[in-house]
Enzyme design. Structure first.
Site, PDB file in Angstrom:
ATOM      1  N   GLY A  24      29.985  23.156  -0.093  1.00  0.00           N
ATOM      2  CA  GLY A  24      31.320  23.883  -0.448  1.00  0.00           C
ATOM      3  C   GLY A  24      32.033  24.570   0.853  1.00  0.00           C
ATOM      4  O   GLY A  24      32.952  25.075   0.988  1.00  0.00           O
ATOM      5  N   MET A  42      36.098  18.673  -2.017  1.00  0.00           N
ATOM      6  CA  MET A  42      34.280  18.851  -1.995  1.00  0.00           C
ATOM      7  C   MET A  42      33.706  18.268  -0.988  1.00  0.00           C
ATOM      8  O   MET A  42      34.376  17.551  -0.107  1.00  0.00           O
ATOM      9  CB  MET A  42      33.839  17.896  -3.273  1.00  0.00           C
ATOM     10  CG  MET A  42      34.083  16.556  -3.338  1.00  0.00           C
ATOM     11  SD  MET A  42      32.943  15.643  -4.204  1.00  0.00           S
ATOM     12  CE  MET A  42      31.376  15.969  -3.439  1.00  0.00           C
ATOM     13  N   CYS A  43      32.668  19.019  -0.693  1.00  0.00           N
ATOM     14  CA  CYS A  43      31.671  18.291   0.358  1.00  0.00           C
ATOM     15  C   CYS A  43      30.131  18.423   0.085  1.00  0.00           C
ATOM     16  O   CYS A  43      29.749  18.542  -1.289  1.00  0.00           O
ATOM     17  CB  CYS A  43      31.801  19.281   1.751  1.00  0.00           C
ATOM     18  SG  CYS A  43      31.565  21.037   1.503  1.00  0.00           S
ATOM     19  N   ARG A  44      29.319  18.835   0.789  1.00  0.00           N
ATOM     20  CA  ARG A  44      27.962  18.729   0.431  1.00  0.00           C
ATOM     21  C   ARG A  44      27.641  20.167  -0.256  1.00  0.00           C
ATOM     22  O   ARG A  44      26.809  20.120  -1.343  1.00  0.00           O
ATOM     23  CB  ARG A  44      26.923  18.597   1.707  1.00  0.00           C
ATOM     24  CG  ARG A  44      25.519  18.931   1.379  1.00  0.00           C
ATOM     25  CD  ARG A  44      24.683  18.536   2.607  1.00  0.00           C
ATOM     26  NE  ARG A  44      23.360  18.542   2.298  1.00  0.00           N
ATOM     27  CZ  ARG A  44      22.500  19.597   2.459  1.00  0.00           C
ATOM     28  NH1 ARG A  44      23.079  20.684   3.051  1.00  0.00           N
ATOM     29  NH2 ARG A  44      21.171  19.630   2.221  1.00  0.00           N
ATOM     30  N   ILE A  60      28.115  18.866  -3.609  1.00  0.00           N
ATOM     31  CA  ILE A  60      27.530  17.831  -4.501  1.00  0.00           C
ATOM     32  C   ILE A  60      26.054  18.237  -4.550  1.00  0.00           C
ATOM     33  O   ILE A  60      25.298  17.690  -5.534  1.00  0.00           O
ATOM     34  CB  ILE A  60      27.454  16.380  -3.361  1.00  0.00           C
ATOM     35  CG1 ILE A  60      26.894  15.408  -4.317  1.00  0.00           C
ATOM     36  CG2 ILE A  60      26.455  16.481  -2.320  1.00  0.00           C
ATOM     37  CD1 ILE A  60      27.835  14.014  -4.421  1.00  0.00           C
TER      38      ILE A  60
END
Length: 104
Positions: free
Chosen positions: A65, A61-63, A90
């Site tokens: 995708g 995951m990241c901010r 997120i």
């Protein structure tokens, strides 16, 4: 590339499934908000590859995708086949699961 929704991730967490969550954002982003994953910033993914499981599902995951998709592409070059990208990152988690979580 396999992707999962934030709802699917929440179900995995709630049912105590055995999986690993890898967060490829930067330290300062992780400090603002995180879902309890292992922090390995994108630039260090190949350096810290030994921290990423090969024997169980791994959600990256990241901010939003994008960085997690880039990390998955790098890892798939090393033979990983157990990876899934968290769609929307997120930001999607905040929008759909937990509106109280800080986003930036």
């Amino acid at each position: 590339m396999k992707e999962i929704s934030v709802q699917e991730l929440k179900e995995m967490q709630d049912s105590n499934q055995d999986f690993q969550l890898i967060d490829v954002r930067e330290d300062f982003e992780y400090e603002v908000s995180n879902l309890g994953g292992v922090l390995i910033p994108l630039g260090g993914v190949l350096i810290e590859v030994d921290k990423i499981a090969k024997d169980k599902p791994v959600v990256v995951m990241c901010r939003s995708g994008r960085r997690s998709a880039a990390a998955i592409m790098q890892l798939e070059q090393l033979g990983y086949t157990n990876l899934a990208n968290l769609q929307g990152g997120i930001l999607a988690w905040a929008a759909e699961i937990d509106p109280e979580i800080s986003v930036y």
